[in-house]
Write a protein that holds these residues in place. Structure first.
Motif, PDB file in Angstrom:
ATOM      1  N   ILE A  20       0.859  -1.196   0.000  1.00 15.50           N
ATOM      2  CA  ILE A  20       0.000   0.000   0.000  1.00 15.50           C
ATOM      3  C   ILE A  20       0.893   1.243   0.000  1.00 15.50           C
ATOM      4  N   ASN A  21       0.347   2.338  -0.547  1.00 14.87           N
ATOM      5  CA  ASN A  21       0.974   3.638  -0.313  1.00 14.87           C
ATOM      6  C   ASN A  21      -0.076   4.679   0.042  1.00 14.87           C
ATOM      7  N   ASP A  22      -0.189   5.774  -0.659  1.00 12.68           N
ATOM      8  CA  ASP A  22      -0.924   6.947  -0.177  1.00 12.68           C
ATOM      9  C   ASP A  22      -2.359   6.678   0.295  1.00 12.68           C
ATOM     10  N   PRO A  23      -2.784   7.386   1.352  1.00  4.89           N
ATOM     11  CA  PRO A  23      -4.221   7.481   1.638  1.00  4.89           C
ATOM     12  C   PRO A  23      -4.885   8.287   0.522  1.00  4.89           C
ATOM     13  N   PHE A  37      -7.099   3.873  -0.285  1.00  3.73           N
ATOM     14  CA  PHE A  37      -5.631   3.905  -0.265  1.00  3.73           C
ATOM     15  C   PHE A  37      -5.074   3.228  -1.510  1.00  3.73           C
ATOM     16  N   GLN A  38      -3.877   3.641  -1.908  1.00  2.56           N
ATOM     17  CA  GLN A  38      -3.179   3.036  -3.038  1.00  2.56           C
ATOM     18  C   GLN A  38      -2.840   1.594  -2.670  1.00  2.56           C
ATOM     19  N   TYR A  39      -3.267   0.655  -3.495  1.00  2.25           N
ATOM     20  CA  TYR A  39      -3.151  -0.755  -3.145  1.00  2.25           C
ATOM     21  C   TYR A  39      -2.827  -1.578  -4.381  1.00  2.25           C
ATOM     22  N   ARG A  45       4.999  -5.077  -3.924  1.00  4.28           N
ATOM     23  CA  ARG A  45       5.753  -4.039  -4.633  1.00  4.28           C
ATOM     24  C   ARG A  45       4.812  -3.007  -5.248  1.00  4.28           C
ATOM     25  N   HIS A  46       5.351  -1.832  -5.521  1.00  6.56           N
ATOM     26  CA  HIS A  46       4.525  -0.779  -6.105  1.00  6.56           C
ATOM     27  C   HIS A  46       4.290  -1.057  -7.594  1.00  6.56           C
ATOM     28  N   ALA A  47       3.070  -1.407  -7.956  1.00  2.00           N
ATOM     29  CA  ALA A  47       2.698  -1.665  -9.352  1.00  2.00           C
ATOM     30  C   ALA A  47       1.180  -1.760  -9.421  1.00  2.00           C
ATOM     31  N   PHE A 139       2.692  16.085 -13.313  1.00  2.00           N
ATOM     32  CA  PHE A 139       1.286  16.468 -13.121  1.00  2.00           C
ATOM     33  C   PHE A 139       0.501  15.270 -12.622  1.00  2.00           C
ATOM     34  N   ARG A 140       0.028  15.342 -11.380  1.00  2.00           N
ATOM     35  CA  ARG A 140      -0.836  14.279 -10.850  1.00  2.00           C
ATOM     36  C   ARG A 140      -1.439  14.670  -9.499  1.00  2.00           C
ATOM     37  N   ASP A 141      -2.426  13.918  -9.071  1.00  2.00           N
ATOM     38  CA  ASP A 141      -3.022  13.969  -7.737  1.00  2.00           C
ATOM     39  C   ASP A 141      -3.977  15.152  -7.534  1.00  2.00           C
ATOM     40  N   PRO A 142      -5.215  15.033  -8.042  1.00  2.00           N
ATOM     41  CA  PRO A 142      -6.205  16.094  -7.846  1.00  2.00           C
ATOM     42  C   PRO A 142      -6.715  16.152  -6.408  1.00  2.00           C
ATOM     43  N   TRP A 201       5.775  18.672  -6.754  1.00  2.00           N
ATOM     44  CA  TRP A 201       4.890  18.498  -5.603  1.00  2.00           C
ATOM     45  C   TRP A 201       3.841  17.450  -5.937  1.00  2.00           C
ATOM     46  N   GLU A 202       3.801  16.404  -5.115  1.00  5.27           N
ATOM     47  CA  GLU A 202       2.760  15.387  -5.261  1.00  5.27           C
ATOM     48  C   GLU A 202       1.718  15.620  -4.180  1.00  5.27           C
ATOM     49  N   CYS A 203       0.539  15.048  -4.403  1.00  5.03           N
ATOM     50  CA  CYS A 203      -0.484  14.984  -3.351  1.00  5.03           C
ATOM     51  C   CYS A 203      -0.729  16.332  -2.683  1.00  5.03           C
TER      52      CYS A 203
END
Ligand code: FRU
Length: 493
Positions: A20-23, A37-39, A45-47, A139-142, A201-203
Motif C-alpha cells: 500500500i501507499n498513499d491514503p 488507499f493506493q493498493y 511491490r509498487h505496481a 502532473f498528478r493527484d487532484p 509536488w505530489e499529493c
C-alpha cells in the motif's frame, strides 16, 4: 492478518498482505469516515495501483471493504488508478483520481461516482483534465473542494523552470474544469531542520481554516531520488493565488509521506500519511528481498488533528478518538537521572501509548532521554533523547534492530523544548512504527524492526554532566477493531 509477524501493526490501517501507499479519497460520507488507499492486490511491490477501502463510523471500529477502483484494461487508467480525493455530494460520492498509463509522463484527472455509500464506483467517461498546461513537467493527484458556489481543484505539479506547483482548476458542475493558473509555484525553499520543498509536488491538499487562512500540504518529489518528505505552507487564500508564509516540514522523520486531509463533520481537519518500510531497499518502491519475504509493505499513519497555532505554525496531535485505545496502565514514573545511572522504569508490550516530560537542564548540564530496550541483553534499543547542547529531540534507531537489513540513522526535531526547558512528548509505538508528537505540535514518524520478544523495557537516561528530571506514563495500546469484509460481493449487509 499475519498476526504471527511481530512487525505487523495492530492499531494502524493496512490490509493483511501486499503493497500500500498513499491514503486517498478521505471523506465523511453516509455516516462513515472513508479511507481509500493506493493498493496493489498482487504483490508487496509498487505496481498496478487500485484503490483499497476502509470505512469506520468512529475512527476505532473499521471494516476493510472490497477494492473500490480498478484499472480498466486498454483505458485511460490501464497503468493504475493513482492518487486523488473524494467529495460527498447530493448526487453521490465522487472520487477524483490520477489516471496512469505508461505511454504518457503526466497523469490526467479522471473521476468516478458511487451511489452505494462509497462501496462501488462507475467511472465517468473520458478525462476531466486530459493534459496539463504548457510548461508543466510533472502532473498528478487532484484535490477537489467546495468553496461557496463553485468547486476548486488543485493538482500537484512540477514546472519546466524547476518550480514545484499546485495548479488550480475551477468548475460549476464538477465535470467541466477551467485552468486558473498556479495557486502556488515556488523554487525549492529550505525547510527547518534541512531538506527543501523540491522541484515537484505530489499529493497537494488544502485545509481551509476560515477568514482566508489556510494550509497547503505538499509531498516533495525529487526528480532524481523520488518520494522524499512532506511539507506545509501556511498562508492566505486569495482565490486565484495563495500568499504563502515560510514552509514547514510536516514530519521530521524519514518515513511519513503523501499525507491527505479529511474534513470531519465537527469541523476538524484530520490527516493520515503513508508510512513506508525501512527494510533493505534504499529507494522507496524499489524491490526489497525482506519485504518480498514478509509479503506486505507500508501502512497508514494514525489519524492526526491538524491545527494552525497562534504563531501561524501547523500543528499535529493524534486524533482524540485514539485515547480510547489506551488499555491497561503499564507504568508510571517520575524522578531524576544521571548519565551513569540509567533507571529502568518498567516493562511494556509491543504496542503502547506513552506520555513523557523530559528536562533539559541549564546550558552545559544534563538532558533527559528514554530508551526502549527490546532485547534481553540490551543490545537492541531505540533512543529518544534531548540533545544537551541544542535542546532538540533526537531519535536514533542505529541499534533498533538485530536484523542487519533494517535501516539505521537518527533524526531530530528542531525547536523542541518549551519554556522551563521541558519537552512534552506523546509516543505511540505499534510493533514496527513509532509516531512521536511534541507538545509544540511537531511530529516525527519512523519505522524500526525489533527482533526481541516482549516484554520490552523502558529506561530513563541522561546525557551530559549532573542530574536531570523526567516523567513518563505508559498504557498498553489496544488493537483497532478491523473486520475484514474485503471479499464480500454485492452491497452492504
Ligand atoms: C505519491 C504518489 C502519487 C501517485 C501515487 C502512485 O506517493 O507517487 O503522486 O499518484 O503515489 O501510487
Amino acid at each position: 492478518m499475519p498476526v504471527s509477524d511481530p512487525h505487523f501493526p495492530a492499531a494502524h490501517l493496512r490490509p493483511p498482505v501486499n503493497w500500500i501507499n498513499d491514503p486517498n479519497g478521505l471523506v465523511f460520507h453516509d455516516g462513515h469516515y472513508h479511507v481509500y488507499f493506493q493498493y496493489n492486490p498482487h504483490s508487496a511491490r509498487h505496481a498496478d495501483m487500485h484503490w483499497g477501502h476502509f470505512r469506520s463510523p468512529d475512527l476505532l471500529r473499521w471494516e476493510l471493504l472490497p477494492v473500490a477502483l480498478v484499472p480498466t484494461p486498454g483505458g485511460d487508467d490501464e497503468g493504475g488508478v493513482w492518487s486523488g480525493n473524494a467529495v460527498s455530494t447530493d448526487g453521490g460520492l465522487i472520487a477524483f483520481y490520477s489516471a496512469k498509463r505508461d505511454d504518457r509522463w503526466w497523469q490526467p484527472v479522471a473521476s468516478a461516482v458511487s451511489h452505494d455509500g462509497g462501496l462501488t464506483f462507475a467511472k465517468h467517461p473520458g478525462l476531466l483534465v486530459p493534459q496539463p498546461a504548457e510548461g508543466t513537467s510533472m502532473f498528478r493527484d487532484p484535490y477537489v473542494w467546495r468553496d461557496g458556489d463553485r468547486w476548486r481543484m488543485l493538482v500537484g505539479a512540477g514546472l519546466a523552470d524547476g518550480r514545484g506547483a499546485a495548479q488550480q482548476y475551477l468548475s460549476d458542475d464538477l465535470e467541466h474544469w477551467e485552468y486558473a493558473g498556479p495557486f502556488l509555484a515556488r523554487a525549492p525553499e529550505p525547510l527547518p531542520g534541512g531538506a527543501d520543498t523540491e522541484e515537484g509536488w505530489e499529493c497537494v491538499q488544502y485545509a481551509d481554516f476560515g477568514d482566508g487562512r489556510g494550509v497547503l500540504l505538499l509531498s516533495a518529489w525529487d526528480p532524481q531520488g523520488g518520494a522524499s518528505h512532506s511539507a506545509a505552507y501556511p498562508g492566505r487564500d486569495h482565490g486565484l493565488h495563495f500568499a504563502a508564509d515560510a514552509p514547514q516540514r510536516l514530519d521530521h522523520g524519514p518515513e511519513f509521506y503523501a499525507p491527505a486531509l479529511l474534513h470531519a463533520p465537527d469541523g476538524r481537519w484530520l490527516m493520515w500519511g503513508w508510512v513506508w518500510e525501512a527494510r533493505d531497499a534504499v529507494q522507496v518502491g524499489a524491490p526489497s528481498t525482506w519485504t518480498d519475504e514478509v509479503g506486505w509493505a507500508g501502512m497508514l499513519s494514525l489519524p492526526r488533528e491538524v491545527t494552525l497555532g497562534p504563531d501561524g505554525s501547523v500543528r499535529q496531535r493524534p486524533a482524540r478518538e485514539l485515547d480510547a485505545l489506551r488499555g491497561r496502565p503499564a507504568l508510571r514514573a517520575k524522578g531524576q537521572v544521571t548519565a551513569d545511572a540509567p533507571d529502568t522504569l518498567g516493562v511494556t508490550g509491543r504496542s503502547f501509548d506513552l506520555t513523557a516530560r523530559l528536562h533539559r537542564g541549564a546550558a552545559g548540564g544534563a538532558a533527559a532521554g528514554l530508551r526502549l530496550v527490546t532485547s534481553p541483553d540490551g543490545s537492541e534499543y531505540l533512543d529518544l533523547a534531548l540533545d544537551a547542547a541544542t535542546g532538540e529531540l533526537v531519535v536514533d534507531r542505529a541499534h533498533a534492530s538485530g536484523e542487519p537489513r533494517a535501516r539505521g540513522g537518527s533524526w531530530r526535531i528542531p525547536r523542541t523544548t518549551e519554556p522551563g526547558g521541558f519537552a512534552e512528548l506523546r509516543v505511540i509505538v505499534d510493533r514496527s512504527i513509532a509516531e512521536i508528537f511534541l507538545g509544540t505540535g511537531e511530529s516525527l514518524t519512523l519505522r524500526f524492526y525489533p527482533l526481541g520478544e516482549e516484554p520490552w523495557r523502558l529506561q530513563a537516561r541522561a546525557t551530559g554532566p549532573g542530574t536531570t528530571e523526567f516523567e513518563a506514563q505508559v498504557w498498553q495500546l489496544n488493537p483497532l477493531g478491523i473486520q475484514d469484509r474485503s471479499d464480500r460481493r454485492g452491497g452492504p449487509a
